[in-house]
Design an enzyme around this catalytic site. Structure first.
Site, mmCIF file in Angstrom:
data_model
loop_
_atom_site.group_PDB
_atom_site.id
_atom_site.type_symbol
_atom_site.label_atom_id
_atom_site.label_comp_id
_atom_site.label_asym_id
_atom_site.label_seq_id
_atom_site.Cartn_x
_atom_site.Cartn_y
_atom_site.Cartn_z
ATOM 1 N N ARG A 1 0.826 -1.204 0.000
ATOM 2 C CA ARG A 1 0.000 0.000 0.000
ATOM 3 C C ARG A 1 0.856 1.247 0.000
ATOM 4 O O ARG A 1 1.982 1.242 0.473
ATOM 5 C CB ARG A 1 -0.860 0.015 1.266
ATOM 6 C CG ARG A 1 -1.896 -1.059 1.235
ATOM 7 C CD ARG A 1 -2.743 -0.995 2.469
ATOM 8 N NE ARG A 1 -3.553 -2.208 2.528
ATOM 9 C CZ ARG A 1 -4.208 -2.616 3.591
ATOM 10 N NH1 ARG A 1 -4.147 -1.912 4.710
ATOM 11 N NH2 ARG A 1 -4.924 -3.711 3.553
ATOM 12 N N ASP B 1 0.045 5.328 1.306
ATOM 13 C CA ASP B 1 -0.976 6.088 2.037
ATOM 14 C C ASP B 1 -1.595 7.197 1.191
ATOM 15 O O ASP B 1 -1.077 7.551 0.131
ATOM 16 C CB ASP B 1 -0.343 6.720 3.286
ATOM 17 C CG ASP B 1 -0.236 5.719 4.421
ATOM 18 O OD1 ASP B 1 -0.999 4.736 4.411
ATOM 19 O OD2 ASP B 1 0.611 5.925 5.317
ATOM 20 N N ARG C 1 8.438 8.233 6.462
ATOM 21 C CA ARG C 1 8.047 9.599 6.817
ATOM 22 C C ARG C 1 8.508 9.985 8.227
ATOM 23 O O ARG C 1 8.865 11.139 8.478
ATOM 24 C CB ARG C 1 6.528 9.757 6.676
ATOM 25 C CG ARG C 1 6.099 9.719 5.202
ATOM 26 C CD ARG C 1 4.607 9.537 5.027
ATOM 27 N NE ARG C 1 3.841 10.573 5.711
ATOM 28 C CZ ARG C 1 2.516 10.551 5.830
ATOM 29 N NH1 ARG C 1 1.807 9.544 5.319
ATOM 30 N NH2 ARG C 1 1.903 11.518 6.469
#
Lengths: 245, 245
Positions: B51, B53, B198
């Protein structure tokens, strides 16, 4: 009154150009004037180096305005970037001489036209380039571009209607830089007629595709008939790159 | 059944990520499945390498799907790019072995995090970078990044809630490349926890700003407490750059 000079970058995607006759609401000039007027509590009118059409971008637009504001150049820059929409950025603010005029004093300009030359589109440059699939001969485009260099009557490469104004301009250089799928064409000249860069680019693309010959260029210039030149390449690939004074 | 492998680029700005539990409508996976199902007249389910985000971009996402479609790879590519929204582009279509699985077979991944380090914002990278004004020491960030290399428990650098799954990962390399205002950080590793890139980036920025010391990294890793690490850098600067098999 102070005379303030601005260097401005904008993503023109959403705008009706730098300035527009009639409905001026959705123009870059209008957005800047709004913010500067709020800042200075005066009615600010800014003078751009020239117009850019709807959808055209700028990396180095130059403008100036007169103000009685007491803010220093750094404060003006910060105020602008805080209140402008994010797709308009003031890159530099300078004190200019009283008689500096962003349009009249411009001696030459550089534009960049960006082509995405690949059979596969691009997600990231889609709003900042013209997608041209299929082969493009850079060599042929370079050869064709050489015919534009110098002083010419560019009427065939302009969508100007008026017959009164001069359509003579000088192009100093056209540089074509290819990096993978990206082809950037830089045009440096003393001035450009309406749509001139986009029509020259459209014509260069047709030559690169083999639909026309480079040798046609001098004949089209000579003939001064818009219909003999190529199509107008779309606005989204065009960037006002630099204005010289 | 054929097994088809896709290389996908997307501008994640408008999407709720690659895949989403619950409301899956506005996801990249959903857009792709829609187009592929229309194309093949089957109900296509695609398997992504992993995935991404909401708001995260991809230059090299990889996915696969099974189909009975008779279209060749070139036709599949053209169909996808004709009917997908312009911010999702299929860059390559290949026949894959029957047992190829985009998620299970991925051996490592590379992410890029882009920072715009200037006091002046950017009109063109505004959706594709994180604007960090003020000085940033690349030297300090490079020093700090070296502590992440190797096999570590990255629990402190993850927003994963579950305590059941392993939070051990190996980072092979972190490369920091500065070009004018742009700082690109490349992370290559065997896998990344949720928000790991991140949070590492947010922490590296705080170190580059002098708010933390590089030497804290081993202690934070050791402590495994999320709150001891830096803030989560925003999604818009993150790109899934490449998936390795």
């Amino acid at each position: 009154m102070r005379n303030i000079r601005l260097l401005i970058e904008y993503d023109g995607t959403k705008y009706n150009g730098w300035q527009r006759l009639g409905n001026t609401e959705n123009t870059i000039q209008h957005k800047l004037e709004n913010v500067l007027s709020l800042m200075s509590e005066e009615k600010i009118e800014i003078i751009g180096s020239g117009r850019t059409d709807a959808g055209v971008h700028a990396l180095g637009q130059v403008a100036n305005f007169h103000t009685r504001s007491a803010l220093n150049t750094r404060e003006i820059l910060d105020y602008c970037n805080q209140y402008l929409p994010q797709d308009i950025v003031v890159k530099r603010v300078q004190e200019a001489e009283e008689r500096f005029h962003a349009r009249y004093n411009a001696t030459s300009k550089k534009y960049m036209y960006r082509i995405w030359n690949s059979n596969i589109p691009t997600a990231f440059y889609r709003k900042y380039s013209y997608h041209v699939p299929g082969p493009l001969s850079i060599e042929k485009m370079r050869k064709a571009s050489s015919y534009f260099i110098g002083n010419h009557d560019f009427q065939a490469f302009s969508s100007m209607k008026s017959k009164k104004k001069s359509t003579e301009r000088e192009i100093y250089a056209i540089e074509i830089i290819k990096e993978r799928e990206r082809i950037d064409i830089f045009f440096h000249g003393n001035g450009f007629l309406h749509n001139m860069v986009r029509i020259i680019t459209g014509t260069l693309i047709e030559i690169g595709q083999g639909k026309r010959k480079a040798e046609e260029i001098p004949i089209i210039l000579e003939g001064r008939i818009r219909e003999k030149a190529g199509v107008t390449a779309p606005a989204q690939g065009l960037f006002l790159y630099e204005v010289y004074y």
